[in-house]
Design a protein around this motif. Structure first.
Motif, mmCIF file in Angstrom:
data_model
loop_
_atom_site.group_PDB
_atom_site.id
_atom_site.type_symbol
_atom_site.label_atom_id
_atom_site.label_comp_id
_atom_site.label_asym_id
_atom_site.label_seq_id
_atom_site.Cartn_x
_atom_site.Cartn_y
_atom_site.Cartn_z
ATOM 1 N N LEU A 1 20.093 14.288 -14.517
ATOM 2 C CA LEU A 1 20.355 15.625 -14.530
ATOM 3 C C LEU A 1 21.907 16.039 -14.908
ATOM 4 O O LEU A 1 22.752 15.275 -14.430
ATOM 5 C CB LEU A 1 20.155 16.268 -12.801
ATOM 6 N N ALA A 2 22.098 17.139 -15.735
ATOM 7 C CA ALA A 2 23.356 17.234 -16.258
ATOM 8 C C ALA A 2 23.969 17.907 -15.067
ATOM 9 O O ALA A 2 23.765 19.190 -14.866
ATOM 10 C CB ALA A 2 23.116 18.018 -17.546
ATOM 11 N N LYS A 3 25.177 17.384 -14.955
ATOM 12 C CA LYS A 3 26.068 18.024 -14.044
ATOM 13 C C LYS A 3 27.284 18.867 -14.845
ATOM 14 O O LYS A 3 27.739 18.484 -15.863
ATOM 15 C CB LYS A 3 27.030 17.145 -12.903
ATOM 16 N N THR A 4 27.383 20.034 -14.397
ATOM 17 C CA THR A 4 28.493 20.872 -14.842
ATOM 18 C C THR A 4 29.892 21.065 -14.163
ATOM 19 O O THR A 4 29.651 21.215 -13.053
ATOM 20 C CB THR A 4 27.925 22.443 -15.166
ATOM 21 N N THR A 5 30.657 21.135 -14.915
ATOM 22 C CA THR A 5 32.083 21.253 -14.215
ATOM 23 C C THR A 5 32.974 22.382 -15.096
ATOM 24 O O THR A 5 32.916 22.694 -16.372
ATOM 25 C CB THR A 5 33.067 19.924 -14.637
ATOM 26 N N GLN A 6 33.448 23.590 -14.265
ATOM 27 C CA GLN A 6 33.962 24.582 -14.736
ATOM 28 C C GLN A 6 35.242 24.853 -14.216
ATOM 29 O O GLN A 6 35.327 24.546 -12.685
ATOM 30 C CB GLN A 6 33.187 26.018 -14.555
ATOM 31 N N PRO A 7 36.370 25.530 -14.352
ATOM 32 C CA PRO A 7 37.478 25.889 -13.616
ATOM 33 C C PRO A 7 37.155 26.903 -12.636
ATOM 34 O O PRO A 7 36.090 27.872 -12.750
ATOM 35 C CB PRO A 7 38.407 26.419 -14.955
ATOM 36 N N ILE A 8 37.701 26.597 -11.590
ATOM 37 C CA ILE A 8 37.120 27.449 -10.573
ATOM 38 C C ILE A 8 37.749 29.078 -10.739
ATOM 39 O O ILE A 8 36.993 30.090 -10.227
ATOM 40 C CB ILE A 8 37.874 27.183 -9.252
ATOM 41 N N SER A 9 38.688 29.298 -11.366
ATOM 42 C CA SER A 9 39.272 30.638 -11.382
ATOM 43 C C SER A 9 40.401 30.743 -12.914
ATOM 44 O O SER A 9 40.637 29.628 -13.359
ATOM 45 C CB SER A 9 40.019 31.360 -10.375
ATOM 46 N N VAL B 1 38.991 36.009 -23.872
ATOM 47 C CA VAL B 1 38.925 34.705 -22.801
ATOM 48 C C VAL B 1 38.030 33.762 -23.109
ATOM 49 O O VAL B 1 36.740 33.967 -23.694
ATOM 50 C CB VAL B 1 38.482 35.450 -21.418
ATOM 51 N N ASN B 2 38.476 32.495 -23.070
ATOM 52 C CA ASN B 2 37.532 31.271 -23.565
ATOM 53 C C ASN B 2 37.334 30.388 -21.874
ATOM 54 O O ASN B 2 38.267 30.079 -21.420
ATOM 55 C CB ASN B 2 37.969 30.480 -24.488
ATOM 56 N N ILE B 3 36.032 30.415 -21.536
ATOM 57 C CA ILE B 3 35.834 29.691 -20.421
ATOM 58 C C ILE B 3 35.158 28.536 -20.867
ATOM 59 O O ILE B 3 33.754 28.603 -21.497
ATOM 60 C CB ILE B 3 34.893 30.331 -19.447
ATOM 61 N N THR B 4 35.438 27.359 -20.534
ATOM 62 C CA THR B 4 34.908 26.177 -20.902
ATOM 63 C C THR B 4 34.016 25.546 -19.720
ATOM 64 O O THR B 4 34.536 25.142 -18.827
ATOM 65 C CB THR B 4 36.004 24.940 -21.571
ATOM 66 N N CYS B 5 32.787 24.787 -20.153
ATOM 67 C CA CYS B 5 32.237 24.007 -19.313
ATOM 68 C C CYS B 5 31.869 22.695 -19.601
ATOM 69 O O CYS B 5 31.683 22.640 -20.955
ATOM 70 C CB CYS B 5 30.771 24.792 -18.947
ATOM 71 N N SER B 6 32.202 21.812 -18.624
ATOM 72 C CA SER B 6 32.006 20.306 -19.328
ATOM 73 C C SER B 6 30.312 19.815 -18.780
ATOM 74 O O SER B 6 30.373 19.913 -17.542
ATOM 75 C CB SER B 6 32.922 19.328 -18.660
ATOM 76 N N HIS B 7 29.791 19.080 -19.544
ATOM 77 C CA HIS B 7 28.322 18.712 -19.011
ATOM 78 C C HIS B 7 28.306 17.273 -19.921
ATOM 79 O O HIS B 7 27.419 17.344 -20.789
ATOM 80 C CB HIS B 7 27.113 19.765 -19.390
ATOM 81 N N ASN B 8 29.039 16.285 -19.576
ATOM 82 C CA ASN B 8 29.210 15.203 -20.081
ATOM 83 C C ASN B 8 27.790 14.308 -20.327
ATOM 84 O O ASN B 8 27.425 13.750 -21.379
ATOM 85 C CB ASN B 8 30.037 14.201 -19.257
ATOM 86 N N ASN B 9 26.962 14.622 -19.438
ATOM 87 C CA ASN B 9 25.585 13.625 -19.524
ATOM 88 C C ASN B 9 24.403 14.528 -19.705
ATOM 89 O O ASN B 9 23.340 14.464 -19.446
ATOM 90 C CB ASN B 9 25.393 12.828 -18.059
ATOM 91 N N ARG C 1 29.635 26.646 -8.376
ATOM 92 C CA ARG C 1 30.390 27.787 -8.000
ATOM 93 C C ARG C 1 30.934 28.525 -9.225
ATOM 94 O O ARG C 1 31.434 29.696 -8.712
ATOM 95 C CB ARG C 1 31.616 27.084 -7.239
ATOM 96 N N GLY C 2 30.720 28.334 -10.264
ATOM 97 C CA GLY C 2 31.175 29.154 -11.439
ATOM 98 C C GLY C 2 32.591 29.139 -11.551
ATOM 99 O O GLY C 2 33.337 28.885 -10.937
ATOM 100 N N THR C 3 33.034 30.253 -12.540
ATOM 101 C CA THR C 3 34.470 30.464 -12.751
ATOM 102 C C THR C 3 34.706 31.971 -12.430
ATOM 103 O O THR C 3 33.999 32.701 -12.849
ATOM 104 C CB THR C 3 34.884 30.322 -14.297
#
Lengths: 112, 116
Positions: A1-9, A18-26, A104-106
């Motif tokens: 399952l692809a896990k996502t990582t975003q800035p908290i705020s 505004v640019n919000i980046t999401c990491s999903h390495n796998n 938890r989103g950004t």
């Protein structure tokens, strides 16, 4: 399952991009990337979805590099009403026992 | 076109009681999803119903259950309520399964459940 990582705020000012980046390495080969927006005490609202390169609609643009290990939601000229939580979701295109994980989103705060 | 509707808007229960939450999907949508959003946390997937059947379930105890009716509306039941069940419960719907439209779901306004 692809896990996502975003800035908290994130903070921005009216009129800025505004640019919000999401990491999903796998991320898997067939996974799609979807972004949602949520205002306080409301359900999330679908913003945009993409698989690769660039997608644009009347609300936002979504940039996905060739390796697809990240994606960037771009909001042009934000206003106060864009203050919300933004979620990145990676999901397969068909079947399976996938469990959607919004995280938890950004939290984006737009200042006057 | 009417969006996803949920009832009630607010629900106050006592620990140990049962709560029933209702959801009506967008006309033509056959899939209904339930999520829990506790204060300050992201959305936690609870259940997915499609064509009257439970298709998938999140990591929640069996006291969280539900069903989907022939008209595609859905009901979420929470038995033996605990204080930590206090949250916003969101219902979403989509055309067919979540993957048929690349996971484009339409959410309702939610039911705020408070357990005292």
């Amino acid at each position: 399952l692809a896990k996502t990582t975003q800035p908290i705020s994130m903070d921005s000012y009216e009129g800025q991009e505004v640019n919000i980046t999401c990491s999903h390495n796998n991320i898997a080969t067939n996974d799609y990337i979807t972004w949602y927006q949520q205002f306080p005490s409301q359900g999330p609202r679908f913003i945009i979805q993409g698989y690769k390169t660039k997608v644009t609609n009347e609300v936002a643009s979504l940039f996905i590099p060739a390796d697809r290990k990240s994606s960037t939601l771009s909001l042009p000229r934000v206003s106060l009403s864009d203050t919300a939580v933004y979620y990145c979701l990676v999901a397969p295109p068909s079947g399976g026992s996938y469990i959607p994980t919004f995280g938890r989103g950004t939290s984006l705060i737009v200042h006057p | 076109e009417a969006g996803v509707t949920q009832s009630p808007t607010h629900l106050i229960k006592t620990r140990g009681q049962q709560a029933t939450l209702r959801c009506s999907p967008i006309s033509g949508h056959t899939s209904v999803y339930w999520y829990q959003q506790a204060l300050g946390l992201g959305l936690q997937f609870l259940l997915w119903y499609d064509e009257g059947e439970e298709r998938n379930r999140g990591n929640f105890p069996p006291r969280f259950s539900g069903r989907q009716f022939p008209n595609y509306s859905s009901e979420l039941n929470v038995n033996a309520l605990e204080l930590e069940d206090s949250a916003l419960y969101l219902c979403a719907s989509s055309l067919g399964g979540p993957w048929k439209r690349g996971y484009e779901q339409y959410f309702g306004p939610g039911t705020r459940l408070t357990v005292t």
